[in-house]
Design an enzyme around this catalytic site. Sequence first.
Site, mmCIF file in Angstrom:
data_model
loop_
_atom_site.group_PDB
_atom_site.id
_atom_site.type_symbol
_atom_site.label_atom_id
_atom_site.label_comp_id
_atom_site.label_asym_id
_atom_site.label_seq_id
_atom_site.Cartn_x
_atom_site.Cartn_y
_atom_site.Cartn_z
ATOM 1 N N ASP A 51 0.833 -1.202 0.000
ATOM 2 C CA ASP A 51 0.000 0.000 0.000
ATOM 3 C C ASP A 51 0.872 1.259 0.000
ATOM 4 O OD1 ASP A 51 -2.692 1.385 0.493
ATOM 5 O OD2 ASP A 51 -1.554 2.036 2.249
ATOM 6 N N GLU A 123 -1.653 -5.615 -3.900
ATOM 7 C CA GLU A 123 -0.759 -4.820 -3.052
ATOM 8 C C GLU A 123 0.363 -5.672 -2.468
ATOM 9 O OE1 GLU A 123 -3.344 -1.097 -1.368
ATOM 10 O OE2 GLU A 123 -3.532 -2.984 -0.281
#
Length: 236
Positions: A51, A123
Site C-alpha cells: 500500500d 498490493e
Amino acid sequence: MIQLSEAIKKETTIEFINKELLFNAFVHRSYLNEHKDEKLVSNEKLEFLGDSVLSLATSIYLFKHFPDLDEGTYTDIKASVVRTESLAEAAIKLQFGNLIFLSKGEELNGGRVNKNILADSFESFIAALFLDQGFEKAYSFILSWLFTDKLDYVVQNKLYLSPKSRLQELIQATHKALPLYSITTEAGPEHKKEFIISVSYNKKVLGEGKGASKKEAEEQAAKNALEFLKKNSYNI
C-alpha cells in the site's frame, strides 16, 4: 511454489529471485487455519508495505506527469485510482484469483472473485516485487498494470471527482447554474432510513438515487444523471 513462479513469469515476464517471498504474497489468512503445521505467514504484512509502495509510485507519477495540479487534486486522483475496485480489476487481468491460497470455506464463498481479497493480493505482490527487485521494478509493474491509459483517462475526464461534483461542474460550465436535489421519499425507522432523491435542472429530472443517507442518495442520483446525459449527448 514452482508452478506459482511460472504462472507469474508467463503473465508478467517477471522472474522472482526469492520464490518464498512470492509465495507469501498469495497466502490469504484463511489458508493458515487449515495448514497450522506448516508455520506459514499470511500476506497481510506485505499488503501493508505494498500500500505504501503504491502510494509513493502514484505520487511520483502525478508529480512528474501533472505538475500543474495542486496537492488537493493529487489526493483526490490518488484515492480514485488506488481504490479497491481498481486494484481488483488489475488483479483480475493478471489472473491472481487463480493463484491465491485460500481455505476451502473461503473458496466456496467466492474468495477468488472477492474484490477485497484480489485488491489485497495486488498490493502484497507489489511489496514482494519491491523487496525482491527494488522500487524501479515495482514502479514499472504498477505503471504497466494500473497506470497505463487508466490514470491519464481519469485525470483528463476528471473521474476523480465525485458524481455530484462532476454533475455540478458540467451544468455550471454549460448553463451557469446549479442542479437541484429534492427528497422524493424518506422511509423507514430512524436508525434505518432510506432516502430516494431526484436531481433536476430547469424543472427536468435528470436522475434519481437511493441510499441510507441523503449524501449517498444524492451521489447515486448524480451518477445516474451523468449516465442519462451521456446517452443524450449532454443535451439538457
